[in-house]
Design a protein around this motif. Structure first.
Motif, short mmCIF file in Angstrom:
data_model
loop_
_atom_site.label_atom_id
_atom_site.label_comp_id
_atom_site.label_asym_id
_atom_site.label_seq_id
_atom_site.Cartn_x
_atom_site.Cartn_y
_atom_site.Cartn_z
N ALA A 275 0.80 -1.22 0.00
CA ALA A 275 0.00 0.00 0.00
C ALA A 275 0.83 1.28 0.00
N ASP A 276 0.30 2.29 -0.70
CA ASP A 276 0.85 3.64 -0.59
C ASP A 276 0.37 4.28 0.70
N THR A 277 -0.90 4.02 1.03
CA THR A 277 -1.51 4.58 2.24
C THR A 277 -2.24 3.47 2.97
N VAL A 278 -2.13 3.48 4.31
CA VAL A 278 -2.79 2.47 5.14
C VAL A 278 -3.68 3.18 6.16
N ALA A 279 -4.92 2.69 6.30
CA ALA A 279 -5.80 3.12 7.38
C ALA A 279 -5.87 1.98 8.38
N VAL A 280 -5.36 2.20 9.59
CA VAL A 280 -5.40 1.17 10.63
C VAL A 280 -6.73 1.31 11.36
N MET A 281 -7.54 0.23 11.31
CA MET A 281 -8.85 0.28 11.94
C MET A 281 -8.88 -0.54 13.22
N ASN A 282 -9.68 -0.06 14.18
CA ASN A 282 -9.84 -0.74 15.46
C ASN A 282 -11.23 -0.44 15.99
N ALA A 283 -12.00 -1.47 16.24
CA ALA A 283 -13.34 -1.34 16.83
C ALA A 283 -14.20 -0.34 16.08
#
Length: 390
Positions: free
Chosen positions: A206-214
């Motif tokens: 990935a160029d950009t990552v969105a880290v998701m939690n709950a």
């Protein structure tokens, strides 16, 4: 090859959310995926990443908010009217059709008679030109995955959605396919949105990552920025391993913060502290295991004065080929992890040995101590699992 003009190929989610009765799978979020980028939604099982992807695809109806693809509001459109295609972990190839006809399926369904040139181009793109007349069961898992990608791309979507596409592959093949998918995305130049729970996979492609939690996005950024500058303990722990040392802000020294940790002091660049930088405030001083050097206590005098240092005793070691991993118990923090490249091995570094851990202050980051230092780690106290939705 560029498949078409994708000037409006970005994805914009505005206030998008999804609730199932009293359970909220995705809390309202705003997210923009730049046109032509490889974007990853990364998180543990139950974090809401797949639900978010399904709302982009039209497979789930949002409880609130809007989905835009370029300038088009597609929130109310059914999946088949959206300029997107989805590749699933299961591939979903037609077993009775050969590879050529699997890839041609979407074109034939739309009534396009002359498909040969387009299909051959796509098979060339995924490097399967010589396999055109084989059936899916005659191909490896990685080859079948590439067929699924070709079948999706031949429809010229503005956005390609990938839902855990490599999950069924073994480790070696998965790593090969990570590079292959990135090559394909670069070559066709369209927007890829990729859902995964695998940190290495997201950071490789990935160029950009969105880290998701709950059901929320914890942090958004490039893989390098998320790894080097985590803003929460969840991100620090979920992306690799972090040593988090409880400390107190003692004073300022130029642009740096001086911290008290046990009987010692640590230096933290003020710009790398996401906690309130007030004297007496509590912070978690973080450092990645590979940034730390390990020196036997007998050689401590040779360590430069300007290094952060912590004394401790080796509790365990693990040889993993490229490096040796050490667990070091210290008065300031039990179970510190250190990764040392296997170049010049010191035979004295064995369990029970007294050692000094030291690292450049520039490699230290600071987090708010009000957070759990275990967030994002595996186990019941770490990852927040939601069982209702992935």
């Amino acid at each position: 090859m560029k498949t078409t003009d994708h000037g409006n190929g970005d994805v914009r989610l505005t206030g998008i959310s999804k609730a199932y009765g009293s359970f909220t799978a995705v809390h309202p979020l705003d997210l923009t995926v730049p046109q032509g980028s490889f974007f990853a939604l990364l998180g543990a099982s139950g974090c809401g990443k797949t639900t978010t992807l399904r709302m982009i695809a039209g497979l789930e109806e949002p409880s609130s908010g809007t989905v835009h693809l370029g300038e088009q509001d597609v929130t109310a459109l059914p999946p088949y009217k959206r300029p997107v295609n989805t590749v699933f972990q299961s591939y979903a190839l037609f077993p009775h059709l050969d590879i050529f006809e699997n890839v041609a399926f979407g074109l034939r369904r739309r009534g396009i008679k002359s498909v040969k040139k387009q299909v051959e181009e796509m098979l060339e793109l995924v490097q399967l030109g010589e396999q055109a007349r084989k059936k899916p069961h005659q191909l490896s898992g990685g080859q079948q995955q590439r067929v699924a990608v070709a079948r999706a791309l031949i429809n010229h979507p503005k956005v390609l959605l990938l839902d855990e596409p490599l999950g069924a592959l073994d480790l070696k093949l998965r790593r090969q396919m990570q590079l292959e998918l990135k090559r394909i995305q670069t070559e066709v130049g369209i927007t890829f949105v990729h859902v995964t729970h695998d940190q290495e996979e997201a950071m490789t492609m990935a160029d950009t990552v969105a880290v998701m939690n709950a059901g929320r996005v914890e942090q958004l950024g490039s893989p390098a920025d998320l790894y080097e500058n985590p803003r929460t303990t969840f991100v620090a722990n979920f992306l690799g391993t972090s040593n988090l040392i409880e400390a107190e802000i003692d004073s300022r020294s130029g642009d740096d913060l001086v911290l008290k940790a046990g009987d010692g002091k640590l230096v933290l660049p003020g710009a790398r502290c996401s906690a309130p930088a007030t004297a007496g405030g509590r912070v978690l001083a973080g450092v990645r295991p590979e940034k730390i050097s390990l020196t036997h206590a007998d050689d401590a005098g040779a360590i430069p004065e300007n290094r952060n240092r912590v004394t401790g005793t080796i509790a365990a070691t693990s040889f993993i080929g490229v490096s040796t991993q050490y667990i070091v118990d210290s008065a300031v923090c039990p179970g510190l992890e250190v990764y040392v490249q296997n170049v010049d091995h010191d035979a004295r570094l064995v369990p029970g040995a007294d050692v000094v851990l030291h690292w450049s202050p520039a490699h230290t980051f600071g987090l708010d101590a009000a957070q759990s230092p275990l967030a994002g780690t595996t186990g019941p106290a770490g990852l927040e699992e939601e069982t209702a939705v992935r």
